[in-house]
Design a protein around this motif. Structure first.
Motif, PDB file in Angstrom:
ATOM      1  N   ILE A   1      12.388  -3.761  18.710  1.00 37.76           N
ATOM      2  CA  ILE A   1      13.122  -4.802  17.989  1.00 37.76           C
ATOM      3  C   ILE A   1      12.710  -4.778  16.526  1.00 37.76           C
ATOM      4  O   ILE A   1      11.522  -4.843  16.194  1.00 37.76           O
ATOM      5  CB  ILE A   1      12.845  -6.195  18.589  1.00 37.76           C
ATOM      6  N   GLY A   2      13.700  -4.677  15.632  1.00 37.74           N
ATOM      7  CA  GLY A   2      13.439  -4.706  14.206  1.00 37.74           C
ATOM      8  C   GLY A   2      13.413  -6.126  13.682  1.00 37.74           C
ATOM      9  O   GLY A   2      14.336  -6.900  13.911  1.00 37.74           O
ATOM     10  N   CYS A   3      12.340  -6.451  12.975  1.00 37.55           N
ATOM     11  CA  CYS A   3      12.145  -7.803  12.432  1.00 37.55           C
ATOM     12  C   CYS A   3      11.959  -7.712  10.916  1.00 37.55           C
ATOM     13  O   CYS A   3      12.278  -6.699  10.303  1.00 37.55           O
ATOM     14  CB  CYS A   3      10.924  -8.457  13.071  1.00 37.55           C
ATOM     15  N   TYR A   4      11.452  -8.756  10.306  1.00 38.36           N
ATOM     16  CA  TYR A   4      11.093  -8.706   8.898  1.00 38.36           C
ATOM     17  C   TYR A   4       9.718  -8.061   8.780  1.00 38.36           C
ATOM     18  O   TYR A   4       8.721  -8.619   9.256  1.00 38.36           O
ATOM     19  CB  TYR A   4      11.099 -10.099   8.276  1.00 38.36           C
ATOM     20  N   GLN A   5       9.674  -6.848   8.249  1.00 42.35           N
ATOM     21  CA  GLN A   5       8.473  -6.054   8.007  1.00 42.35           C
ATOM     22  C   GLN A   5       7.873  -5.400   9.251  1.00 42.35           C
ATOM     23  O   GLN A   5       7.146  -4.424   9.138  1.00 42.35           O
ATOM     24  CB  GLN A   5       7.375  -6.879   7.313  1.00 42.35           C
ATOM     25  N   SER A   6       8.162  -5.891  10.432  1.00 47.20           N
ATOM     26  CA  SER A   6       7.475  -5.379  11.621  1.00 47.20           C
ATOM     27  C   SER A   6       8.455  -4.964  12.709  1.00 47.20           C
ATOM     28  O   SER A   6       9.615  -5.385  12.738  1.00 47.20           O
ATOM     29  CB  SER A   6       6.512  -6.435  12.173  1.00 47.20           C
ATOM     30  N   LEU A   7       7.938  -4.106  13.599  1.00 51.55           N
ATOM     31  CA  LEU A   7       8.626  -3.755  14.837  1.00 51.55           C
ATOM     32  C   LEU A   7       7.964  -4.503  15.978  1.00 51.55           C
ATOM     33  O   LEU A   7       6.736  -4.574  16.062  1.00 51.55           O
ATOM     34  CB  LEU A   7       8.530  -2.252  15.103  1.00 51.55           C
ATOM     35  N   GLU A   8       8.788  -5.076  16.835  1.00 50.81           N
ATOM     36  CA  GLU A   8       8.291  -5.725  18.034  1.00 50.81           C
ATOM     37  C   GLU A   8       8.563  -4.784  19.209  1.00 50.81           C
ATOM     38  O   GLU A   8       9.703  -4.370  19.429  1.00 50.81           O
ATOM     39  CB  GLU A   8       9.004  -7.066  18.241  1.00 50.81           C
ATOM     40  N   LEU A   9       7.521  -4.423  19.943  1.00 50.12           N
ATOM     41  CA  LEU A   9       7.668  -3.576  21.121  1.00 50.12           C
ATOM     42  C   LEU A   9       7.606  -4.476  22.343  1.00 50.12           C
ATOM     43  O   LEU A   9       6.565  -5.076  22.619  1.00 50.12           O
ATOM     44  CB  LEU A   9       6.581  -2.497  21.170  1.00 50.12           C
ATOM     45  N   TRP A  10       8.729  -4.551  23.052  1.00 47.79           N
ATOM     46  CA  TRP A  10       8.859  -5.498  24.161  1.00 47.79           C
ATOM     47  C   TRP A  10       8.923  -4.731  25.481  1.00 47.79           C
ATOM     48  O   TRP A  10       9.893  -4.015  25.733  1.00 47.79           O
ATOM     49  CB  TRP A  10      10.100  -6.344  23.959  1.00 47.79           C
TER      50      TRP A  10
END
Length: 368
Positions: free
Chosen positions: A317-326
């Protein structure tokens, strides 16, 4: 699917982990294409002065620009392998060619760039649009790619000889937001605009073959079979029959506008992303339209997503500044610092197993 760790962090990657399925960073967010279509500047582009400073937050730690790596268990890693300054302005879209050898990116500078994925060296620049580029897609069956733009047009290009566009599709009365090629109907190209209008185009003769309503933010054909078209408008996701344009299902549950959608490689799962939640829907036989996974945002706002090319239970998941790995099967997440701005688009190559991320920080990165 390797399990994400239950707690702790890696000092090398400044990772933060949660076990309740929530994010860990906080920041404001903006929608890539504002609902107020009158707010962009005269050249048709969103004003770049909607500055990243308006997105900054005192409690966000500075980002390490070098590649980050995480090792969950059983040898699983996800690391940055290359990066390029892709534009002088914000990048908003990216996509791999079907053979994985090329990556296309585009955005506010009105140009699309084709990159060799093995080196991230530019092959060519496509610069016939007169306003910002909103989406770029390669054909899955031909050496073709298409671009959509705020200039209300869609252009078709030869990926092997991309000096000039092969066709310009005109007919939309509003800015074109998204487009896609059908996976096995070589003559079918689809686009949607800011008024919610969807158009089918004949690639061979350049004509519009059908016009109907239902898509505003993004349109994506189901891979492989191409039976369905997923179309997002406001907070509703419509599943349209490709042959009849009849709405097979209306998937509801988001409270905020949907920014992006993505299918898994089988076409059985579909993820929809809004700033406060990600929902994964089952569209295989026997469970069509059921929301099988949901992740609520508790911090860093969501914007884009893609299924991991090797681990089907992992959604990036692309967020503000970071990637979230779910890890959907365990509903656990891990946060990976990735960019200096909003991650506007993610793409995956099932050939090379590479993942690409595009960002408002004007860069494109490759991960594996």
């Amino acid at each position: 699917m390797p399990a994400l760790p239950d707690s702790g962090s890696s000092s090398e990657a400044s990772m933060m982990v949660s076990t309740d399925g929530s994010g860990t960073l906080t920041s404001p967010s903006i929608h890539l294409f504002q609902a107020d279509m009158d707010g962009f500047v005269e050249d048709g582009s969103l004003d770049d002065n909607v500055s990243e400073s308006s997105l900054s937050h005192d409690d966000i730690e500075p980002r390490d620009p070098v590649g980050q790596c995480m090792d969950f268990s059983k040898g699983f890693t996800f690391t940055e392998v290359n990066t390029v300054r892709a534009s002088t302005r914000k990048v908003v879209c990216c996509h791999f060619s079907s053979d994985g050898k090329l990556l296309a990116s585009g955005g506010h500078d009105k140009k699309a760039v084709l990159w060799y994925t093995d080196t991230l060296k530019p092959k060519t620049t496509l610069d016939e649009h007169v306003s910002m580029i909103t989406d770029v897609r390669f054909s899955p069956s031909m050496p073709r790619l298409a671009t959509s733009s705020f200039d209300k047009t869609v252009r078709l290009w030869d990926a092997d000889n991309p000096g000039y566009s092969l066709r310009t599709f005109m007919g939309h009365n509003a800015v074109v937001i998204s487009l896609d090629f059908h996976p096995n109907k070589d003559d079918l190209l689809c686009s949607c605009d800011g008024d919610g209008e969807i158009r089918y185009w004949s690639i061979n003769n350049g004509s519009c073959t059908r016009v109907f309503k239902g898509g505003m933010a993004q349109v994506r054909f189901q891979p492989l079979l191409g039976r369905y078209l997923a179309a997002a408008a406001e907070n509703v996701l419509s599943i349209l029959d490709v042959e009849t344009q009849a709405c097979r299902q209306t998937l509801q549950g988001h409270t905020k506008p949907i920014d992006s959608v993505c299918w898994d490689s089988t076409g059985d799962l579909l993820a929809s992303v809004s700033e406060d939640s990600v929902r994964v829907w089952a569209l295989g036989s026997g469970s069509e339209g059921e929301c099988v996974h949901e992740l609520s945002c508790d911090g860093n706002k969501f914007h884009s997503a893609v299924f991991h090319p090797t681990w089907p239970s992992l959604l990036l998941i692309g967020c503000y500044q970071s990637l979230e790995l779910w890890n959907m099967s365990e509903n656990k997440t891990m946060t990976l610092p990735a960019h200096d701005g909003l991650i506007t688009a993610l793409a995956v190559s099932n050939v090379t197993r590479l993942v690409a991320s595009a960002s408002h920080d004007k860069s494109v990165k490759l991960w594996k």
